[in-house]
Design an enzyme around this catalytic site. Sequence first.
Site, mmCIF file in Angstrom:
data_model
loop_
_atom_site.group_PDB
_atom_site.id
_atom_site.type_symbol
_atom_site.label_atom_id
_atom_site.label_comp_id
_atom_site.label_asym_id
_atom_site.label_seq_id
_atom_site.Cartn_x
_atom_site.Cartn_y
_atom_site.Cartn_z
ATOM 1 N N LYS A 22 0.830 -1.214 0.000
ATOM 2 C CA LYS A 22 0.000 0.000 0.000
ATOM 3 C C LYS A 22 0.863 1.262 0.000
ATOM 4 C CE LYS A 22 -1.628 1.595 3.988
ATOM 5 N NZ LYS A 22 -1.291 3.000 4.272
ATOM 6 N N ASN A 23 1.865 1.300 0.851
ATOM 7 C CA ASN A 23 2.625 2.545 0.978
ATOM 8 C C ASN A 23 3.501 2.829 -0.239
ATOM 9 O OD1 ASN A 23 1.403 3.076 3.371
ATOM 10 N ND2 ASN A 23 3.125 2.462 4.666
ATOM 11 N N ARG A 93 -3.895 10.914 4.250
ATOM 12 C CA ARG A 93 -2.823 11.899 4.311
ATOM 13 C C ARG A 93 -1.931 11.814 3.078
ATOM 14 N NH1 ARG A 93 -0.680 14.181 8.538
ATOM 15 N NH2 ARG A 93 1.386 13.703 7.747
ATOM 16 N N CYS A 117 -3.723 13.318 12.814
ATOM 17 C CA CYS A 117 -3.944 11.895 12.591
ATOM 18 C C CYS A 117 -3.894 11.194 13.927
ATOM 19 C CB CYS A 117 -2.877 11.367 11.648
ATOM 20 S SG CYS A 117 -3.152 9.668 11.233
ATOM 21 N N ARG A 122 1.638 14.711 12.997
ATOM 22 C CA ARG A 122 2.455 14.300 11.844
ATOM 23 C C ARG A 122 2.729 15.507 10.972
ATOM 24 N NH1 ARG A 122 -0.165 8.659 9.847
ATOM 25 N NH2 ARG A 122 1.793 8.396 8.759
ATOM 26 N N ILE A 124 4.499 18.106 8.263
ATOM 27 C CA ILE A 124 5.113 17.873 6.941
ATOM 28 C C ILE A 124 6.116 18.989 6.618
ATOM 29 C CG2 ILE A 124 3.197 16.486 6.022
ATOM 30 C CD1 ILE A 124 2.502 18.974 4.305
ATOM 31 N N ASP A 305 5.097 0.340 12.044
ATOM 32 C CA ASP A 305 3.836 -0.239 11.568
ATOM 33 C C ASP A 305 3.659 -1.695 12.003
ATOM 34 O OD1 ASP A 305 3.153 2.130 10.406
ATOM 35 O OD2 ASP A 305 3.437 1.488 8.334
ATOM 36 N N ARG A 397 -8.601 0.205 5.365
ATOM 37 C CA ARG A 397 -7.746 1.164 4.670
ATOM 38 C C ARG A 397 -6.509 0.480 4.094
ATOM 39 N NH1 ARG A 397 -5.593 5.437 8.432
ATOM 40 N NH2 ARG A 397 -4.103 5.284 6.754
HETATM 41 C C1 UD1 Z 1 5.086 6.532 6.448
HETATM 42 C C2 UD1 Z 1 4.091 5.405 6.300
HETATM 43 C C3 UD1 Z 1 3.567 4.976 7.659
HETATM 44 C C4 UD1 Z 1 4.738 4.638 8.573
HETATM 45 C C5 UD1 Z 1 5.771 5.758 8.607
HETATM 46 C C6 UD1 Z 1 7.035 5.373 9.359
HETATM 47 C C7 UD1 Z 1 3.138 5.902 4.146
HETATM 48 C C8 UD1 Z 1 1.962 6.376 3.383
HETATM 49 N N1 UD1 Z 1 3.006 5.892 5.469
HETATM 50 O O1 UD1 Z 1 4.388 7.628 7.037
HETATM 51 O O2 UD1 Z 1 2.734 3.840 7.471
HETATM 52 O O3 UD1 Z 1 4.244 4.438 9.883
HETATM 53 O O4 UD1 Z 1 6.158 6.107 7.271
HETATM 54 O O5 UD1 Z 1 7.607 4.254 8.809
HETATM 55 O O6 UD1 Z 1 4.138 5.493 3.591
HETATM 56 N N2 UD1 Z 1 8.304 14.016 10.474
HETATM 57 C C9 UD1 Z 1 8.575 15.348 10.708
HETATM 58 N N3 UD1 Z 1 8.432 16.252 9.679
HETATM 59 C C10 UD1 Z 1 8.037 15.868 8.444
HETATM 60 C C11 UD1 Z 1 7.766 14.511 8.192
HETATM 61 C C12 UD1 Z 1 7.918 13.602 9.231
HETATM 62 O O7 UD1 Z 1 8.928 15.723 11.818
HETATM 63 O O8 UD1 Z 1 7.932 16.738 7.552
HETATM 64 C C13 UD1 Z 1 8.457 13.028 11.555
HETATM 65 C C14 UD1 Z 1 7.136 12.341 11.926
HETATM 66 O O9 UD1 Z 1 6.405 13.083 12.869
HETATM 67 C C15 UD1 Z 1 7.627 11.030 12.490
HETATM 68 C C16 UD1 Z 1 8.886 10.739 11.668
HETATM 69 O O10 UD1 Z 1 9.260 11.970 11.070
HETATM 70 O O11 UD1 Z 1 7.996 11.170 13.840
HETATM 71 C C17 UD1 Z 1 8.689 9.709 10.582
HETATM 72 O O12 UD1 Z 1 7.554 10.045 9.797
HETATM 73 P P1 UD1 Z 1 7.464 9.687 8.250
HETATM 74 O O13 UD1 Z 1 8.502 8.671 7.907
HETATM 75 O O14 UD1 Z 1 7.423 10.930 7.473
HETATM 76 O O15 UD1 Z 1 6.033 8.992 8.173
HETATM 77 P P2 UD1 Z 1 5.010 9.085 6.995
HETATM 78 O O16 UD1 Z 1 5.715 9.254 5.692
HETATM 79 O O17 UD1 Z 1 3.924 10.036 7.368
#
Ligand code: UD1
Length: 430
Positions: A22-23, A93, A117, A122, A124, A305, A397
């Site tokens: 999925k991801n 998201r 979430c 979370r 970006i 996950d 999902r």
């Molecule tokens: C993706 C996966 C999710 C998985 C996660 C970690 C998808 C669609 N989702 O989520 O299933 O649990 O990776 O393996 O692929 N962070 C920041 N700033 C940012 C982005 C992230 O501080 O701009 C932090 C987040 O709060 C978190 C960490 O970085 O603590 C990792 O998050 P991230 O790897 O970005 O997770 P997702 O891509 O949202």
Amino acid sequence: MEQYIIKGGNPLVGEVEIGGAKNAALGILAAAIMTDDTVLIDNLPDVRDINVLLEAMESIGVVVKRLTRHSVELHSEHIGEVSVDYEYIKKIRASYYLIGALLGKYRRAEVPLPGGCNIGSRPIDLHLKGFKALGARVNIRNGFIVAVADHLHGSHIYLDTVSVGATINIMMAASMADGYTIIENCAREPHVVDVANFLNSMGANIKGAGTDVIRIRGVQKLHRTDYSIIPDQIEAGTFMFAAAATKGDVMVKNVIPKHLEATSAKLMEIGCEVEEFDSAVRVVATKRLSSTNVKTLPYPGYPTDMQPQIGVTLALADGTSIVTESIFENRFKYMDELARMGAVVRVEGNTAIITGVEKLSGARVCAPDLRAGAALVIAALAAEGVTTVDDILYIQRGYEDFDGKLRSLGAEIARVDSEKEAKKFRLRIG
Ligand code: UD1
């Protein structure tokens, strides 16, 4: 509202086929809009997140042709809008991947800011920092992220935190920027590599995906491709823990065993046998499992996950285990539900202390999020008596035909959406 009703106690035995990741699919579908040519994507999981992203893409003018349940043809030459509706981003998201894709191709994107979430805050910020470094002006206007670039150019970007989403999003935009981009401290997850391979199959020039430095030479145009998505390591791991918790014997097929190493290692440590084949792993548990400690980390560490799935399994293990969640701050909500099934757990900040019990008992529980929901189903399969799991929309999902696959392994589980159906199933299982 649909529910799962589960009568626990049957060891899971047999073979199960794992679907596409999925991801990876979320990133790949978004990236597919970066060419005007036809793109064919295969091994797509038929799950809610994917179907919502396809709808979001249709809403901006992408022509989506379903060829089979697991393959799709995309035509993006008539994208008329670079603005994505809030309806979609509210549901998933990952529609934020459309920012990187649209910005790369059209130099402009308008996507609503994803809301909060339920697994923690979370942000970006890193995605936006990357787009700015590539020359985009990024503003938040009326709840939308508006990214515009007169000139998108290569850059040297250091990610402060290892982020899957930021790595993929920046990689997409940089693929069509002018010049050379280096992204440091990248996420190394298999789905980052899969999105990079997909972009390269369309003519992008990305090197180093799977390491912590990705180098991208921007190209002007991307072209047609046929691509098959990698297997879902989290779906696979979920079935591996379901086998372990129920003292079963399951052959998990259509996987890349290398992607499952952290999961396999933990299963062996707690007393399971794990046998690896070319594209399958077999998990056998014959005795009560033992406790362990585990900390979630970016790949190749133990995946966040997969944290709830090991958490519920350790609730039945011999001894006390410590589970530390280091990626998201709010991923222990399932512990309260597990306690209602008789687990002995204490959560302190980002740590859960779990003292294994001999038996869990069925109860009515709520899925708090996708992976925790799947983990509660595992707990229910291993518990004595009947469990009802509410809010299974979360589980849908990310898991295709979860109940059907579990039934094929001998589980007594039904998906019901009325009291009448629930009663009928309860009567049947006695
Ligand atoms: C993706 C996966 C999710 C998985 C996660 C970690 C998808 C669609 N989702 O989520 O299933 O649990 O990776 O393996 O692929 N962070 C920041 N700033 C940012 C982005 C992230 O501080 O701009 C932090 C987040 O709060 C978190 C960490 O970085 O603590 C990792 O998050 P991230 O790897 O970005 O997770 P997702 O891509 O949202």
